[in-house]
Design a protein around this motif. Structure first.
Motif, short mmCIF file in Angstrom:
data_model
loop_
_atom_site.label_atom_id
_atom_site.label_comp_id
_atom_site.label_asym_id
_atom_site.label_seq_id
_atom_site.Cartn_x
_atom_site.Cartn_y
_atom_site.Cartn_z
N LEU A 4 13.17 56.23 -42.20
CA LEU A 4 12.88 55.26 -43.25
C LEU A 4 12.92 53.83 -42.71
N ALA A 5 13.87 53.53 -41.84
CA ALA A 5 13.96 52.19 -41.27
C ALA A 5 12.74 51.88 -40.41
N ILE A 7 9.70 53.18 -40.75
CA ILE A 7 8.55 53.02 -41.65
C ILE A 7 8.59 51.64 -42.32
N LEU A 8 9.76 51.23 -42.79
CA LEU A 8 9.88 49.92 -43.43
C LEU A 8 9.64 48.78 -42.44
N SER A 9 10.08 48.94 -41.22
CA SER A 9 9.85 47.91 -40.20
C SER A 9 8.36 47.76 -39.89
N VAL A 10 7.68 48.87 -39.74
CA VAL A 10 6.24 48.83 -39.46
C VAL A 10 5.50 48.21 -40.64
N TRP A 11 5.86 48.60 -41.86
CA TRP A 11 5.20 48.07 -43.05
C TRP A 11 5.43 46.57 -43.16
#
Length: 47
Positions: A4-5, A7-11
């Motif tokens: 999740l971290a 994915i959130l960083s990439v987003w």
């Protein structure tokens, strides 16, 4: 890092880059419009 971290960083990175690109592209268009308006005003004043 958890999935999740990552994915959130990439987003967040993509969103930041998109915002900076859009902000960077907008003033150039406005400057071109302003400079063309100034030219037309200068031409009409000198004529």
């Amino acid at each position: 890092m958890s999935t999740l971290a990552v994915i959130l960083s990439v987003w967040a990175t993509v969103a930041t880059c998109a915002a900076l690109f859009i902000r960077g592209a907008s003033p150039r268009l406005e400057r071109a419009t302003v400079s063309s308006e100034r030219r037309s005003v200068q031409v009409s004043v000198t004529e």
